[in-house]
Design an enzyme around this catalytic site. Structure first.
Site, PDB file in Angstrom:
ATOM      1  N   ARG A 201      -7.424  -0.257  13.063  1.00 51.78           N
ATOM      2  CA  ARG A 201      -6.046   0.057  12.692  1.00 51.78           C
ATOM      3  C   ARG A 201      -6.050   1.218  11.703  1.00 51.78           C
ATOM      4  O   ARG A 201      -7.065   1.485  11.050  1.00 51.78           O
ATOM      5  CB  ARG A 201      -5.337  -1.158  12.069  1.00 51.78           C
ATOM      6  CG  ARG A 201      -5.871  -1.552  10.693  1.00 51.78           C
ATOM      7  CD  ARG A 201      -4.890  -2.490   9.999  1.00 51.78           C
ATOM      8  NE  ARG A 201      -5.370  -3.007   8.722  1.00 51.78           N
ATOM      9  CZ  ARG A 201      -5.306  -2.374   7.555  1.00 51.78           C
ATOM     10  NH1 ARG A 201      -4.841  -1.148   7.491  1.00 51.78           N
ATOM     11  NH2 ARG A 201      -5.730  -2.944   6.443  1.00 51.78           N
TER      12      ARG A 201
ATOM     13  N   ASN B  88      -9.652   5.305   2.869  1.00 51.29           N
ATOM     14  CA  ASN B  88      -8.702   5.055   1.794  1.00 51.29           C
ATOM     15  C   ASN B  88      -8.288   6.332   1.086  1.00 51.29           C
ATOM     16  O   ASN B  88      -8.089   7.357   1.714  1.00 51.29           O
ATOM     17  CB  ASN B  88      -9.235   3.980   0.843  1.00 51.29           C
ATOM     18  CG  ASN B  88      -8.388   2.723   0.914  1.00 51.29           C
ATOM     19  OD1 ASN B  88      -7.165   2.792   0.943  1.00 51.29           O
ATOM     20  ND2 ASN B  88      -9.027   1.569   0.964  1.00 51.29           N
TER      21      ASN B  88
ATOM     22  N   ASN C 190      -5.143   3.022   8.204  1.00 50.83           N
ATOM     23  CA  ASN C 190      -5.024   2.593   6.816  1.00 50.83           C
ATOM     24  C   ASN C 190      -4.338   3.722   6.032  1.00 50.83           C
ATOM     25  O   ASN C 190      -3.327   4.222   6.455  1.00 50.83           O
ATOM     26  CB  ASN C 190      -6.396   2.214   6.250  1.00 50.83           C
ATOM     27  CG  ASN C 190      -6.288   1.280   5.049  1.00 50.83           C
ATOM     28  OD1 ASN C 190      -5.489   0.359   5.044  1.00 50.83           O
ATOM     29  ND2 ASN C 190      -7.104   1.511   4.038  1.00 50.83           N
TER      30      ASN C 190
ATOM     31  N   ASP D 197      -9.818   2.036  -4.071  1.00 47.77           N
ATOM     32  CA  ASP D 197      -8.874   1.892  -2.963  1.00 47.77           C
ATOM     33  C   ASP D 197      -7.998   3.136  -2.892  1.00 47.77           C
ATOM     34  O   ASP D 197      -8.485   4.228  -2.662  1.00 47.77           O
ATOM     35  CB  ASP D 197      -8.077   0.596  -3.181  1.00 47.77           C
ATOM     36  CG  ASP D 197      -7.425   0.059  -1.919  1.00 47.77           C
ATOM     37  OD1 ASP D 197      -6.832   0.862  -1.179  1.00 47.77           O
ATOM     38  OD2 ASP D 197      -7.486  -1.155  -1.674  1.00 47.77           O
TER      39      ASP D 197
ATOM     40  N   GLU E 181       0.840  -1.216   0.000  1.00 45.27           N
ATOM     41  CA  GLU E 181       0.000   0.000   0.000  1.00 45.27           C
ATOM     42  C   GLU E 181       0.865   1.253   0.000  1.00 45.27           C
ATOM     43  O   GLU E 181       2.074   1.191   0.169  1.00 45.27           O
ATOM     44  CB  GLU E 181      -0.891   0.015   1.256  1.00 45.27           C
ATOM     45  CG  GLU E 181      -2.353  -0.338   1.005  1.00 45.27           C
ATOM     46  CD  GLU E 181      -3.149   0.763   0.296  1.00 45.27           C
ATOM     47  OE1 GLU E 181      -2.550   1.764  -0.160  1.00 45.27           O
ATOM     48  OE2 GLU E 181      -4.369   0.610   0.181  1.00 45.27           O
TER      49      GLU E 181
END
Length: 291
Positions: free
Chosen positions: A98, A146, A100, A196, A15
């Site tokens: 968590r 995202n 991102n 995403d 990512e």
């Protein structure tokens, strides 16, 4: 446009790619393994830092180190030693969440959002970390926080909450960091895969990676229309960023998380970092954190 594999490193959940112009490095994270990867296209060498916890995103600081959004909150990561200095954990009370995706805005603040590890509720939020280590919550009831990008005139923040299949826009005040007037900019058809990570090019067009969609797409945020698509040999495409000396190479991260053994046999490159060299488009340099 032919995507090439950059190096042999396979991530569980790659990512957050960004280009480090001073070191001429493409940097990205493997969220679940807590790794920061730095690849030098010139010397073809990989350097990996281990932060000891899940890492959702990071950005370059003006002191040469990294600011990161990790499982236990925001922290600085020393690029030479990998030492982590935690700053603040706005979700200490939500251990099932968590961090991102995250990025710096044009004023040098670090924006990052959270999500439930179980991916089954909307317990995530969007936060901003400013100079002086001040943390402010900007949005609530997020499922999977995202893609982030700012318009070229710095007046609009574009943002993705993945399961909504939308890119939303906010009026953005660069002086204060305030956001307002939320509206839908792009509706992504479900058959395209879930939106995403995201970046913007020097024409103000948005590039979106599609989880479950085998592609990266380019959209006009003013009309909401899809302009083009780049197909990839992996289904879970997670994010994209421009890099290279002329900012014309497109780097694309992917994941093997969630794929069955049979799917992985068909997608041996899942989790790789890809590049499209000399794409014909030019990106915008990533903003730095001002600490």
């Amino acid at each position: 446009m032919n995507p090439e594999v950059v190096c042999e490193k396979i991530c569980e959940l790659g990512e957050g790619p960004f280009w480090n112009p001073s070191g001429k490095l493409i940097c990205w994270v493997d969220i679940l393994n807590g790794h920061i990867h730095e690849w030098s296209p010139a010397s073809k060498t990989l350097h990996t830092l281990h932060v000891g916890q899940m890492i959702g995103a990071m950005a370059f600081c003006n002191d040469g180190n990294y600011i990161a959004a990790m499982k236990d909150g925001f922290g600085f990561v020393n690029r030479k030693t990998g030492k982590v200095d935690m700053i603040a954990n706005p979700e200490k009370h939500l251990p099932e969440n968590r961090f991102n995706d995250g990025k710096c805005d044009p004023a040098g603040r670090f924006w990052a959002g959270t999500m439930p590890i179980s991916e089954d509720k909307d317990s995530g939020s969007l936060y901003v970390l400013s100079t002086g280590n001040k943390v402010e919550k900007k949005e609530s009831n997020i499922s999977i926080s995202n893609g982030l990008a700012w318009s070229l005139d710095h007046r609009v923040l574009y943002y993705i909450d993945t399961p909504t299949l939308k890119v939303v826009g906010y009026d953005f005040d660069i002086e204060t960091g305030n956001i307002s007037n939320k509206r839908t900019i792009i509706n992504v058809p479900k058959e395209e895969g879930f939106p995403d990570g995201m970046t913007i090019d020097n024409e103000g067009m948005l590039w979106i990676a599609h989880w479950g969609g085998w592609q990266v797409t380019r959209w006009n945020p003013l009309t909401g229309k899809k302009l083009s698509a780049i197909k990839l040999p992996v289904s879970n495409v997670t994010s994209c960023a421009f890099g290279g000396e002329s900012m014309e190479d497109i780097y694309i991260t992917s994941a093997k998380k969630g794929l069955s053994k049979a799917e992985l046999e068909k997608q041996p490159l899942a989790g790789s970092l890809f590049v499209i060299r000399q794409s014909g488009f030019t990106g915008v340099e990533a903003n730095m954190f001002k600490n």
